[in-house]
Design an enzyme around this catalytic site. Structure first.
Site, short mmCIF file in Angstrom:
data_model
loop_
_atom_site.label_atom_id
_atom_site.label_comp_id
_atom_site.label_asym_id
_atom_site.label_seq_id
_atom_site.Cartn_x
_atom_site.Cartn_y
_atom_site.Cartn_z
N ASN A 66 -16.33 27.30 -23.64
CA ASN A 66 -16.79 26.05 -23.11
C ASN A 66 -16.67 25.75 -21.47
O ASN A 66 -15.79 26.31 -20.90
CB ASN A 66 -16.22 24.78 -23.62
CG ASN A 66 -16.46 24.78 -25.07
OD1 ASN A 66 -17.50 25.15 -25.62
ND2 ASN A 66 -15.58 23.98 -25.83
N LYS B 155 -15.82 29.58 -29.71
CA LYS B 155 -16.10 28.78 -28.48
C LYS B 155 -15.67 29.17 -27.07
O LYS B 155 -14.44 29.37 -26.90
CB LYS B 155 -16.04 27.17 -28.82
CG LYS B 155 -16.49 26.35 -29.75
CD LYS B 155 -17.94 26.46 -29.58
CE LYS B 155 -18.81 25.56 -28.39
NZ LYS B 155 -18.38 24.20 -28.61
N SER C 219 1.04 -1.22 -0.14
CA SER C 219 0.06 0.03 -0.12
C SER C 219 0.87 1.29 0.28
O SER C 219 0.45 2.40 0.20
CB SER C 219 -0.79 -0.16 1.29
OG SER C 219 -0.23 -0.16 2.46
N GLU D 248 -18.63 20.92 -16.40
CA GLU D 248 -18.89 19.66 -17.05
C GLU D 248 -18.13 18.49 -16.10
O GLU D 248 -18.63 17.39 -15.88
CB GLU D 248 -18.45 19.37 -18.33
CG GLU D 248 -19.58 20.27 -19.35
CD GLU D 248 -18.94 20.42 -20.84
OE1 GLU D 248 -19.82 20.24 -21.57
OE2 GLU D 248 -17.70 20.83 -20.85
N SER E 81 -11.97 25.74 -27.86
CA SER E 81 -12.03 24.69 -28.87
C SER E 81 -10.62 24.79 -29.68
O SER E 81 -10.20 25.83 -30.14
CB SER E 81 -13.35 24.73 -29.78
OG SER E 81 -13.07 23.82 -31.00
N GLN F 143 -7.39 -2.81 3.26
CA GLN F 143 -6.37 -1.64 2.73
C GLN F 143 -6.87 -1.17 1.62
O GLN F 143 -6.82 -0.11 1.06
CB GLN F 143 -5.16 -2.42 2.32
CG GLN F 143 -4.00 -1.92 1.81
CD GLN F 143 -2.72 -2.69 1.56
OE1 GLN F 143 -2.08 -2.97 2.58
NE2 GLN F 143 -2.50 -3.18 0.42
N HIS G 285 -39.55 20.64 -14.31
CA HIS G 285 -39.54 19.83 -15.45
C HIS G 285 -38.83 20.59 -16.42
O HIS G 285 -39.09 20.25 -17.88
CB HIS G 285 -40.90 19.39 -16.13
CG HIS G 285 -41.84 18.69 -15.07
ND1 HIS G 285 -41.82 17.31 -14.95
CD2 HIS G 285 -42.51 19.28 -14.41
CE1 HIS G 285 -42.97 16.97 -14.09
NE2 HIS G 285 -43.02 18.48 -13.67
N TYR H 46 -9.74 -8.00 11.34
CA TYR H 46 -9.09 -7.42 10.26
C TYR H 46 -9.01 -8.30 9.19
O TYR H 46 -8.77 -9.51 9.47
CB TYR H 46 -7.89 -6.84 10.64
CG TYR H 46 -6.90 -6.20 9.83
CD1 TYR H 46 -7.11 -4.89 9.36
CD2 TYR H 46 -5.95 -6.82 8.81
CE1 TYR H 46 -6.50 -4.36 8.13
CE2 TYR H 46 -5.41 -6.35 7.94
CZ TYR H 46 -5.57 -5.14 7.36
OH TYR H 46 -4.86 -4.55 6.36
N1 ARG Z 1 -1.57 -1.54 4.84
C1 ARG Z 1 -2.07 -2.19 5.88
C2 ARG Z 1 -3.55 -1.73 5.45
O1 ARG Z 1 -3.73 -0.29 5.02
C3 ARG Z 1 -1.88 -2.20 7.23
C4 ARG Z 1 -2.46 -3.13 8.14
C5 ARG Z 1 -1.70 -4.36 7.61
N2 ARG Z 1 -2.18 -5.41 8.63
C6 ARG Z 1 -1.80 -6.86 8.55
N3 ARG Z 1 -2.58 -7.50 9.45
N4 ARG Z 1 -1.48 -7.24 7.37
O2 ARG Z 1 -4.58 -2.24 5.96
#
Ligand code: ARG
Length: 486
Positions: free
Chosen positions: A282, A280, A23, A287, A274, A319, A153, A314
């Protein structure tokens, strides 16, 4: 193997898998929160005599060094920011660093970090929402007498004023603001101390950590604390709702800036052009606000689907929630800022709005109402008389009204008390607005009152927002103070 977590395993992780489960790219968002979380945790461990003062100072110093180095100084090949920071702390503080993760899990750690990052974002978002409400009310304040067609409407329905229309949007954004304030109360709770889910046998002080981190209270049950992402779902749902409100005003402004409506002109800073059509101008920013509303709806759907049926406590699935939360938050924040700028700088073409209101027979309702008041015939009958007259699309004369009413009721309305003077009044859009002076109506008397009242609300909302920010800053001051030598 230099990965501090992998002693259970006999080999390093496959590179492709490592990238897949990492992550790190998203964790930039929780880098500073994680430094705070580690600091508060270690200070508490020290106060509880779980780690020594010396070790505590070494860890705090290492955390300061890491903070200065920034997110990019971390080893990006590691699984997440928590492991990366801990590894660096161990590198800098040696054995003392190895004590930092005592009585803590990444499960309670990440949940705490997300809540800290999110609360920062939503406090800023509240400020942006107040700015948007203020700008709407400012334009409303200048346009309490700017008449325009009101639509149902998307057809001309009844006359109103630009002030009335814009206060309606401001009120929707006030509710969005209140929803975010409500959500904030469930975000600013501390999960730390929950450990992996079953808390810990160490004599930690959860309340102290919560206080150091500026939380209002705890997520008490340690299993709940690491399992829940309902606060994220709630926030994204609130953001999606706010985006829908933004998209509705964006759509109106897109329509209003066409030659067919010609009610407003966007400032050039908010317009595109444009590559082929030289004439134009725009409304691309509007949008994209409209389009991004779909994207934020998608973030909500994603998070609902990710969390659905996840067993407690968990799971790594959680994540996958975080990127959607970040995306929804930043999309709403930028949309709010851009919409505020657009409204602040756009030109209102009040003459065009008035001309559109005077053309056609937009006062038909008021004519039916006047007939009821002057002749005492039932509303449905008056509605039928005026309905037949409206076929031409033009305002009727008294003679035409008499012909129509003779057909419907057998009587002439002029003989029942309808006068030329009351007809003239009924057909005048300004009069129709003036008479709608009951609570919440478009009459200037009422829109002036509503604008004042809403302006006051923005001031008191700003005050309570500042109090929230002050409370957090006061708490964090201790964590951010330089490490004292013993
Ligand atoms: N990067 C993980 C998350 O966002 C952190 C927690 C990881 N925990 C684990 N038991 N692998 O959730």
């Amino acid at each position: 193997m230099n990965d501090i977590l992998r002693r259970r395993l006999t080999s390093g992780m496959d590179k492709d898998v490592a990238r897949f489960i990492s992550s790190m790219d998203v964790d930039r968002w929780i880098f500073e929160p994680d430094i705070l979380v580690n600091k508060a945790h270690v200070m508490m461990l020290c106060e509880q005599n779980i780690v020594s003062k010396e070790d505590c100072s070494s860890i705090l110093r290492a955390l300061d060094t890491i903070k200065k180095g920034g997110f990019t100084s971390l080893d990006a090949t590691l699984e997440d920011v928590h492991v990366a920071i801990e590894s660096k702390v161990i590198e800098l503080a040696g054995e003392a660093g190895s004590r930092m993760h005592t009585a803590k899990s990444r499960n309670d750690e990440v949940a705490t970090c997300i809540r800290i990052a999110l609360r920062e974002e939503i406090l800023e978002m509240m400020r942006e929402l107040i700015a948007l409400r203020k700008v709407l009310l400012n334009v409303a304040d200048k346009n309490t007498s700017t008449i325009m067609p009101g639509f149902t409407h998307l057809q001309h329905a009844q006359p109103t004023t630009l002030a009335h229309h814009l206060i309606a949007h401001a009120d929707a954004f006030k509710r969005d603001f209140d929803r975010i304030v409500d959500a904030y109360a469930r975000v600013n709770l501390c999960p730390l101390g929950a450990g992996a889910f079953a808390s810990t046998g160490f004599p930690i002080n959860r309340e102290r950590v919560a206080q150091l981190l500026g939380f209002d209270s705890l997520i008490e049950n340690s299993m709940d604390a690491v399992s829940t992402r309902d606060f994220a779902i709630e926030c994204i749902a609130t953001f999606a709702n706010t985006m829908v409100d933004l998209s509705r005003i964006a759509e109106e402004f897109i329509l209003w800036s066409t030659p067919e409506f010609d009610f407003i002109e966007l400032d050039d800073r908010y317009a595109s052009t444009s590559s082929i059509m030289p004439q134009k101008k725009n409304p691309d920013a509007l949008e994209l606000i409209r389009a991004k509303t779909g994207s934020v709806g998608g973030e909500l759907q994603s998070v609902l689907s990710i969390c659905k049926a996840l067993p407690y406590s968990y799971n790594r699935d959680l994540q996958e929630v975080t990127p959607h939360l970040i995306k929804a938050t930043s999309t709403l924040r930028s949309s709010l800022r851009i919409m505020t700028g657009i409204i602040d700088t756009m030109q209102v073409k009040s003459d065009k709005m008035a001309a559109a209101t005077h053309a056609g027979f937009i006062t038909a309702t008021e004519l039916a109402d006047t007939i009821v008041r002057e002749t005492d015939i039932p509303f449905r009958t008056a509605h039928q008389v005026v309905g037949t007259l409206a076929r031409s699309g033009q305002k009727p004369t008294l003679d035409q009204i008499d012909v129509a009413s003779k057909k419907v009721t057998g009587k002439k309305l002029s003989e029942l008390g309808l006068t030329q003077a009351s007809l003239d009044k009924a057909l005048d859009p300004e009069q129709s607005i003036q008479i709608r002076c009951i609570r919440g109506g478009p009459a200037p008397k009422e829109t002036i009152r509503m604008t004042k009242d809403r302006m006051k609300q923005t001031s008191s909302d700003m005050k309570s927002l500042d109090q929230k920010v002050d409370k957090i800053n006061a708490a964090l001051r201790q964590l951010n103070a330089p490490v004292r030598e013993k």
